[in-house]
Each structure stands twice: as C-alpha cells, then as structure tokens.
Design a protein around this motif. Structure first.
Motif, PDB file in Angstrom:
ATOM      1  N   THR A 101      31.746  45.518  30.266  1.00 31.61           N
ATOM      2  CA  THR A 101      32.099  44.152  30.662  1.00 31.61           C
ATOM      3  C   THR A 101      31.012  43.132  30.374  1.00 31.61           C
ATOM      4  O   THR A 101      31.276  41.917  30.393  1.00 31.61           O
ATOM      5  N   GLY A 102      29.781  43.591  30.148  1.00 31.36           N
ATOM      6  CA  GLY A 102      28.687  42.666  29.917  1.00 31.36           C
ATOM      7  C   GLY A 102      28.078  42.104  31.183  1.00 31.36           C
ATOM      8  O   GLY A 102      27.224  41.219  31.126  1.00 31.36           O
ATOM      9  N   ARG A 103      28.488  42.612  32.328  1.00 26.90           N
ATOM     10  CA  ARG A 103      27.912  42.164  33.607  1.00 26.90           C
ATOM     11  C   ARG A 103      27.699  43.381  34.499  1.00 26.90           C
ATOM     12  O   ARG A 103      28.376  44.404  34.354  1.00 26.90           O
ATOM     13  N   PRO A 104      26.766  43.287  35.452  1.00 24.41           N
ATOM     14  CA  PRO A 104      26.516  44.440  36.326  1.00 24.41           C
ATOM     15  C   PRO A 104      27.656  44.632  37.322  1.00 24.41           C
ATOM     16  O   PRO A 104      28.341  43.670  37.690  1.00 24.41           O
ATOM     17  N   PRO A 105      27.870  45.859  37.778  1.00 20.47           N
ATOM     18  CA  PRO A 105      28.871  46.085  38.814  1.00 20.47           C
ATOM     19  C   PRO A 105      28.412  45.494  40.147  1.00 20.47           C
ATOM     20  O   PRO A 105      27.215  45.308  40.377  1.00 20.47           O
ATOM     21  N   ARG A 106      29.368  45.227  40.999  1.00 16.79           N
ATOM     22  CA  ARG A 106      29.076  44.627  42.300  1.00 16.79           C
ATOM     23  C   ARG A 106      28.344  45.628  43.181  1.00 16.79           C
ATOM     24  O   ARG A 106      28.663  46.813  43.213  1.00 16.79           O
ATOM     25  N   SER A 107      27.355  45.136  43.927  1.00 15.12           N
ATOM     26  CA  SER A 107      26.605  46.005  44.832  1.00 15.12           C
ATOM     27  C   SER A 107      27.381  46.196  46.135  1.00 15.12           C
ATOM     28  O   SER A 107      28.218  45.369  46.519  1.00 15.12           O
ATOM     29  N   PHE A 108      27.074  47.278  46.818  1.00 17.96           N
ATOM     30  CA  PHE A 108      27.732  47.554  48.092  1.00 17.96           C
ATOM     31  C   PHE A 108      27.408  46.465  49.111  1.00 17.96           C
ATOM     32  O   PHE A 108      28.291  46.014  49.850  1.00 17.96           O
ATOM     33  N   ARG A 109      26.177  46.035  49.137  1.00 23.95           N
ATOM     34  CA  ARG A 109      25.779  45.002  50.094  1.00 23.95           C
ATOM     35  C   ARG A 109      26.563  43.704  49.843  1.00 23.95           C
ATOM     36  O   ARG A 109      27.053  43.077  50.791  1.00 23.95           O
ATOM     37  N   ASP A 110      26.698  43.305  48.591  1.00 24.26           N
ATOM     38  CA  ASP A 110      27.455  42.084  48.284  1.00 24.26           C
ATOM     39  C   ASP A 110      28.926  42.248  48.653  1.00 24.26           C
ATOM     40  O   ASP A 110      29.573  41.305  49.134  1.00 24.26           O
ATOM     41  N   ILE A 142      30.237  44.226  51.044  1.00 22.65           N
ATOM     42  CA  ILE A 142      30.406  44.198  52.507  1.00 22.65           C
ATOM     43  C   ILE A 142      30.184  42.784  53.033  1.00 22.65           C
ATOM     44  O   ILE A 142      30.903  42.318  53.937  1.00 22.65           O
ATOM     45  N   ARG A 143      29.216  42.084  52.481  1.00 21.89           N
ATOM     46  CA  ARG A 143      28.971  40.700  52.934  1.00 21.89           C
ATOM     47  C   ARG A 143      30.207  39.832  52.689  1.00 21.89           C
ATOM     48  O   ARG A 143      30.597  39.016  53.538  1.00 21.89           O
ATOM     49  N   ALA A 144      30.865  40.023  51.557  1.00 21.03           N
ATOM     50  CA  ALA A 144      32.049  39.224  51.230  1.00 21.03           C
ATOM     51  C   ALA A 144      33.274  39.640  52.051  1.00 21.03           C
ATOM     52  O   ALA A 144      34.064  38.781  52.460  1.00 21.03           O
ATOM     53  N   GLU A 145      33.415  40.919  52.336  1.00 21.23           N
ATOM     54  CA  GLU A 145      34.603  41.413  53.008  1.00 21.23           C
ATOM     55  C   GLU A 145      34.495  41.445  54.527  1.00 21.23           C
ATOM     56  O   GLU A 145      35.488  41.234  55.239  1.00 21.23           O
ATOM     57  N   LEU A 146      33.311  41.699  55.046  1.00 21.68           N
ATOM     58  CA  LEU A 146      33.141  41.878  56.491  1.00 21.68           C
ATOM     59  C   LEU A 146      32.110  40.946  57.115  1.00 21.68           C
ATOM     60  O   LEU A 146      32.013  40.866  58.340  1.00 21.68           O
ATOM     61  N   GLY A 147      31.321  40.255  56.302  1.00 20.78           N
ATOM     62  CA  GLY A 147      30.256  39.436  56.827  1.00 20.78           C
ATOM     63  C   GLY A 147      30.737  38.158  57.502  1.00 20.78           C
ATOM     64  O   GLY A 147      31.867  37.741  57.356  1.00 20.78           O
TER      65      GLY A 147
END
Length: 268
Positions: free
Chosen positions: A252-261, A263-268
């Motif tokens: 894809t040319g971009r890094p995969p999403r981190s677990f911390r990011d 969880i922050r987006a879904e549960l933060g």
C-alpha cells in the motif's frame, strides 16, 4: 470491472467495498441477508443457486470462507468451479487449525490457481472492540481470557487487510499469498495494559490451560472446532505467531495501523 465481495457486510468486506468504490470500481455485496439495495445480493453457502446468481456478471471475487468449520472445501470447492476464470482473492489465516486438512487444502487450492491469491492475516484488532468473545470479556468483566500465556501476535486492523485485498483484486500483478501483520507483536497482557491506559478502565489478561479453554469453548462451539481453537492458543503461547511482516507497507505504500492508534480511535 465488477467485484463480488462475499462476507460483504463483515469486518474486511465493508472496508474493502469502500476502498473499491472510491476507486470507481463496481462492487456486489454478498450476504445471507442482503439490504434492499441494487448492489446487494443474497449469498448462502448452503444454496448453490444463490452463489451462481451472485457470480453472474462479475469479473473478480473476494472470498470469505464459511465461518466455524474445519473443512470448508465441500462448500467452497463447487463455488471455485463455478467461479472458474475469475480472479479470486481469498481470506485465510496466518495460522492453521491443527488436524484440519480441509483448511490447508482451501489455502493451497486457491494459491495454485493462476492469477489468484490468499490473504493470510494474523488476528484482527477488531476482536477487542466488536462482536467477539474477547471484546465481550472486556466490556462485561474487564478481562481477557486465553491460553496464550505471554505469547505475542502481530495484531492487524481489518482495514489494512482490505487495503491489501483491493490491491490484489485490481493490480496487474498478484502474489500467490500475502502474510499480513500489524507493525508490532503484542501479547494479550500487553494489549490489556494499553487498553487500560487509554480507556482508564482496568483490563487484565487471565491465562488458563489449553484444556480448560477447550472445555470453555465447547459450551458454545462444536467440540472439534473448540479443541482446534484452543490448540491455536497453544501455538501462540509457544511463539508461533510472534512475528511482523512489511507486506502492508510494501503493497500500500503506507505503514499498517498500530494497536495503540486503533484502540485510541475505537475506545478512547
């Protein structure tokens, strides 16, 4: 180009449909209970007629196999025959259930078909937030129960799987297999600590033996499937999934999403 997306309302099917539509590619969303929408079509593994109708007029297929079975080939095999000549990108797994030759045949059969590919992602980050026993345990009891010990997995966001699927479906060149992980490997205990930190709610990992987990799972699942899932936890405990790959970045040319990011987006 028209792409049939089986499991089109699922964790990877939904984001895949979004990506393809953004690229101007027509999609056909297949599910057992389709919406009242011209892009949606009924698809049932127990109904070959529904499968043939879903395939009519499509060039390429995103294939999600039947869920909760140790041998998908009695159902998938006839579908592959009906879909002959089309590019198929199939969802698989980085690990394999032990004593489940049908799953190995599923992966090998599709990978051997010209122009087709198997995606082999590790465990989904969505297991912590969606309709899943891990997410249920977090919501209801503040705990994650596994037999994985301190074994680690390279957790991946389903949206990253979908991004690789879109490439495999539309690119001029396609690999036989794509081994997919997130950017880091984490144990359930480490994941629980991150969730606790971000949400402010204590979440712990409770470890049990493989036998205890098999008995727990067999209350809701067929005994052979429950035993296989428990054995996969043992595989994780022994380090069998402690790895990361660069595949998402490479494709894809971009890094995969981190677990911390995530969880922050879904549960933060």
């Amino acid at each position: 180009m028209t792409v049939l997306i089986t499991g089109g309302t699922g964790k990877t099917g939904r984001p895949l449909a979004t990506v393809l539509r953004e690229r101007g590619i027509a999609v056909r969303i297949a599910s057992r209970h389709p919406a009242d929408d011209p892009d949606h079509v009924r698809f049932d593994w127990a109904d070959p007629d529904s499968q043939r109708r879903a395939l009519d007029g499509v060039d390429r297929v995103y294939l999600v196999p039947p869920v909760g079975v140790t041998d998908p080939m009695p159902q998938v095999g006839p579908f592959l025959a009906a879909a002959a000549g089309r590019r198929i990108v199939a969802l698989g797994s980085s690990a394999m259930l032990p004593n489940a030759p049908g799953l190995a045949e599923y992966r090998a059969r599709i990978a051997s078909m010209p122009g087709c590919a198997v995606l082999r992602p590790t465990w989904f980050m969505q297991n912590f937030t969606g309709r899943h026993p891990v997410a249920d345990g977090i919501r209801e009891r503040g705990e994650i129960v596994t037999a994985t010990g301190s074994g680690r997995l390279g957790w991946i966001d389903a949206a990253d799987i979908a991004a690789v699927a879109a490439h495999a479906l539309t690119s001029d060149e396609v690999a036989d297999e794509y081994l997919l992980t997130g950017p880091e490997a984490l144990s359930y205990g480490e994941a629980a600590a991150i969730i606790s930190e971000i949400t402010g709610r204590p979440v712990r990992h409770r470890d049990m033996t493989v036998g205890e987990l098999a008995r727990r799972l067999s209350a809701e699942l067929p005994a052979d499937f429950a035993a296989g899932l428990a054995a996969m936890d043992e595989h994780i405990r022994e380090g069998g999934e402690d790895r990361t790959t660069s595949t998402v970045q490479d494709v894809t040319g971009r890094p995969p999403r981190s677990f911390r990011d995530f969880i922050r987006a879904e549960l933060g």
